[in-house]
Scaffold this motif. Structure first.
Motif, PDB file in Angstrom:
ATOM      1  N   THR A   1       0.810  -1.223   0.000  1.00 37.69           N
ATOM      2  CA  THR A   1       0.000   0.000   0.000  1.00 37.69           C
ATOM      3  C   THR A   1       0.843   1.273   0.000  1.00 37.69           C
ATOM      4  O   THR A   1       0.293   2.380  -0.017  1.00 37.69           O
TER       5      THR A   1
ATOM      6  N   ARG B   1       0.268   4.760  -2.275  1.00 40.65           N
ATOM      7  CA  ARG B   1      -1.014   4.671  -2.998  1.00 40.65           C
ATOM      8  C   ARG B   1      -1.954   5.786  -2.538  1.00 40.65           C
ATOM      9  O   ARG B   1      -2.019   6.114  -1.349  1.00 40.65           O
TER      10      ARG B   1
ATOM     11  N   HIS C   1      -5.889   2.736  -2.916  1.00 39.55           N
ATOM     12  CA  HIS C   1      -6.264   1.926  -1.751  1.00 39.55           C
ATOM     13  C   HIS C   1      -7.590   1.196  -1.993  1.00 39.55           C
ATOM     14  O   HIS C   1      -7.755   0.034  -1.606  1.00 39.55           O
TER      15      HIS C   1
END
Length: 789
Positions: free
Chosen positions: A64, A67, A72
């Motif tokens: 993640t 992002r 997400h």
């Protein structure tokens, strides 16, 4: 790159089962046994999504860093829809899997079986394959079976029914056969007085090897007695108490205040909402009879199907006055007497004609009202309306549909006017069938009025009424009979309309689209359905047959009147025809998410006496969502005939072809793709459909429409004017998407023609479709609810 080598992580990529070669010991049904053993895997490799291992999406969704919000959201959706946690090789689970397979083989009669597992790892030590090598060692067969029990009465009964045992000599020593035998013995005993007999009283089989060379075994099955007792107790039916106004919140049952036909009723001083004789006829229990579990279940089922009550509670207690009798307490809680509901449907139809709007959108609202106790005998009255409109555009209405339907269901068999009793009296039906119809049959009256108006063309008015019966012959078989049925069809054609012009060019349509009266006063139609159970089976059958007959009584009366008067006039307003349809389906299940379905459907309809054609609404057509999905409905045939009226210009898309005979087949492979967000299942299907219709007699207005076995050329010896029916089968193929939300399935099917029903003279009389210019226009798509078959 994602593997943690320090933890020894290795992806499991494949499980495989192999059978070791054994001299003179051939394994029968190896593929079935392989499927059974594969169900014992304690570890399964990750699946793939379009050749991409799903654990990749899992690892990717964990990353993640950097992002944004949209990223997400995508990673979250990816984790829920596409990802799977990685499966790493676990040698302990592999060993336990081998042991589980060995136990399964022993339960199936392979007592000398052994299963070894081997693990192969690639050079990079990233992927592992597990191979399970099976050595069955031969399957033991039953030599003899003997029953033992300290309860001499039970032993005597079991020996008396031993001929029907599932464990017959020559059969394998199989746990499935053992379970069938336990079920058989238990089922027999609980239907012959032994209310407290359970499968746990049947001990496991004791097997003795009777011959090492022949792999045979002598079996002993022991029936145990209850702890602390010398024998099982056989019971009779004691007193029966019915509580028609039972309140679940009350702590104590009210005392009975009414005795009718030996059954006690506790009315609580209130009027009976349902006539007592209706309740009594639904109770299969009778005081003094030997206890039968089936009678208890029949009572529960018959009272429940009345619809007036929720599922009844039937409680039994040992009689205070007789230790071998059971008293029964039947508690009935009322459902709401009236119910109102509304359904709403949307349909979508595509048309390709130059003179048509390509889209037709239909809206239908269907309110209905029901009365569950219309005549105080648990009769169900249902009145429903269908109000539909089909729009060619926002301002243009293509058709209007109005229908009112009334159905009155009786929770019992009603013989009016004593037809079945008369048939039994003259030997046209058996006493056993008549008794079953009286005991389990449900009767119904139905009537409807329907007005379908295709604006600018015609208004089709239909009136019908019927009386008949439904009978559940077994859990898998059902029968429906209408012996009174009247249908009146009146088409009103608008003068100067395109449809009137169509009738002028199509004699068959004009003849079969006239006013028709279809009748049956002793027999109208019958349908039989066999729906095999899919529970615990990898394959099962579905079969349906339907026979419709009209005008036989009118013909008899007309002939009798002519014989008396000396006339030869025939009543031409009555429709005289018979129609037979057959539909057979076979389902094969592969695991829990894959199904292969094969379907064959055929039918024939023929006129007789004064009728020259079968009514249009009774003729067969093919194509569309439930048939050959490469074409629209009524767009194929008959035979090699290709309707010039609907092929070009403003009439393109005006499809109406029908005929006397049809043959169609379908082959469809269904499989699960994913479960997005855990909300619904997204399934896909690949299908192959074939279908056509034919006329039985030669039709000069539709050259090539007749059912034939050989090819015939025209006068030029080049043009095919008739062909073998197999060659004329139109074949379509395509893909389908199905959204399964548990309580309904939304279906999208996209089909395209693969083989036409007519030869193409410009391409050497080939039947195969021309794919040189294939495009979106050649795709026919359908929207529907539920599976097509």
């Amino acid at each position: 790159q994602y593997l943690n080598k320090e933890k020894g992580e290795i992806f499991l990529v494949k499980n495989e089962i192999k059978f070791a070669k054994q001299a003179n010991k051939k394994v029968k049904k190896k593929s079935s046994l392989t499927e059974q053993l594969s169900q014992r895997y304690l570890q399964r490799p990750n699946r793939k999504f379009f050749f991409v291992p799903r654990q990749y999406f899992y690892y990717d969704a964990l990353d993640t860093l950097g992002r944004n919000k949209l990223g997400h959201a995508w990673l979250k959706a990816q984790m829920n829809i596409l990802a799977e946690k990685p499966v790493f090789l676990d040698t302990v689970l592999a060993e336990k899997t081998a042991e589980s397979m060995k136990i399964h083989l022993q339960n199936r009669g392979y007592f000398l079986a052994d299963v070894e597992h081997g693990i192969s790892i690639n050079k990079k030590k990233t992927k592992a394959r597990v191979t399970y090598t099976v050595q069955p060692g031969g399957r033991f067969l039953i030599d003899t079976l003997r029953y033992e029990s300290k309860d001499t009465a039970i032993l005597r009964i079991v020996n008396s029914i031993a001929k029907k045992s599932s464990l017959k000599p020559g059969k394998p020593v199989d746990i499935e056969l053992y379970n069938q035998e336990v079920k058989r013995i238990t089922g027999y005993l609980v239907n012959h007085g032994y209310a407290d007999f359970y499968p746990q009283y049947i001990n496991s089989l004791e097997a003795t090897d009777s011959s090492n060379l022949e792999l045979s075994a002598d079996l002993v099955m022991e029936i145990l007695v209850p702890r602390g007792k010398a024998a099982h107790t056989s019971y009779t039916i004691g007193d029966i108490y019915v509580y028609p106004n039972f309140d679940p919140t009350q702590q104590h049952l009210a005392k009975p205040d009414t005795l009718i036909n030996g059954i006690y009723f506790s009315s609580g001083g209130k009027k009976f909402e349902v006539k007592p004789k209706t309740l009594i006829s639904s109770i299969a229990l009778k005081k003094g009879d030997v206890y039968r579990f089936d009678d208890v279940e029949a009572t529960r089922r018959q009272l429940g199907t009345l619809g007036v009550f929720a599922t009844p509670t039937i409680r039994r207690e040992l009689s205070e006055s007789d230790s071998t009798a059971l008293d029964f307490y039947i508690q009935l809680t009322s459902n709401p007497k009236r119910e109102f509901s509304t359904d709403f449907d949307i349909s979508y139809t595509t048309r390709n004609g130059v003179g048509f709007n390509p889209n037709l959108v239909g809206f239908t609202v269907s309110p209905s009202i029901s009365n569950r106790n219309f005549l105080k005998g648990a009769e169900l009255l249902n009145i429903s309306l269908d109000l539909g409109v089909e729009l060619a555009s926002v301002k243009e209405i293509n058709s209007r549909d109005f229908r009112i339907q009334t159905d009155l269901y009786f929770p019992r068999f009603v013989d009016i006017p004593l037809i079945w009793r008369g048939l039994r009296g003259i030997g046209l039906t058996s006493h056993s069938f008549y008794d079953k119809l009286k005991k389990k049959g449900i009767s119904r009256f139905s009537g409807s009025f329907n007005s379908l108006k295709l604006l600018g063309n015609y208004n089709l008015i239909t009136l019908n009424g019927s009386f008949g019966h439904s009978l559940k012959l077994s859990p898998t078989k059902s029968l429906s009979i209408n012996h009174i049925g009247i249908d009146w069809l009146t088409p009103n054609i608008e003068s100067g309309s395109p449809f009137e012009m169509l009738l002028e060019n199509q004699p068959f349509l004009e003849r079969s689209f006239s006013s028709q009266l279809s009748t049956g006063f002793l027999f109208r139609d019958v349908s039989f359905v066999y729906a095999g159970s899919s529970r615990g089976r990898s394959s099962y059958w579905y079969f349906k047959t339907y026979f419709d007959l009209s005008g036989i009584e009118a013909m008899s009366l007309n002939s009798l009147g002519n014989a008396i008067s000396g006339n030869s006039k025939k009543w031409d307003k009555f429709s005289h025809y018979y129609k037979l349809e057959l539909d057979a389906r076979r389902y094969w299940k592969f695991g829990g998410n894959r199904v292969l379905v094969a379907r064959l459907s055929s039918g024939i309809a023929r006129p007789f006496y004064s009728s020259s054609d079968v009514p249009y609404v009774k003729q067969f057509f093919v194509g569309g969502q439930l048939s050959n999905r490469g074409w629209n409905a009524r767009g194929i045939g008959p035979g090699i005939f290709r309707d010039p009226f609907s092929q070009g210009g403003s009439n393109n898309g005006l499809l109406y072809q029908a005929a006397d005979m049809k043959i169609e087949f379908n082959l469809e492979y269904r499989f699960k793709v994913m479960r997005p967000l855990g909300f619904f299942d997204l399934n896909m299907a690949v299908f192959l459909d074939g279908a056509n219709i034919w006329t039985i007699n030669k039709d000069d207005s539709r050259v090539g429409s007749q059912f034939a076995l050989k090819r015939v050329f025209g006068e030029d010896n080049k043009t095919i004017v008739q062909d073998n029916f197999v060659r004329t089968m139109a074949i379509g193929t395509g893909l389908g998407f199905r959204i399964d939300v548990s309580y309904f399935i939304l279906l999208f099917d996209f089909g395209t023609p693969l083989k036409n029903n007519y030869p193409d003279p410009k391409r050497g009389n080939t039947y195969w479709a021309d794919f040189s210019g294939w495009g979106r226009k050649d795709i026919v798509w359908h929207i529907g609810l539920g599976y097509p078959f």
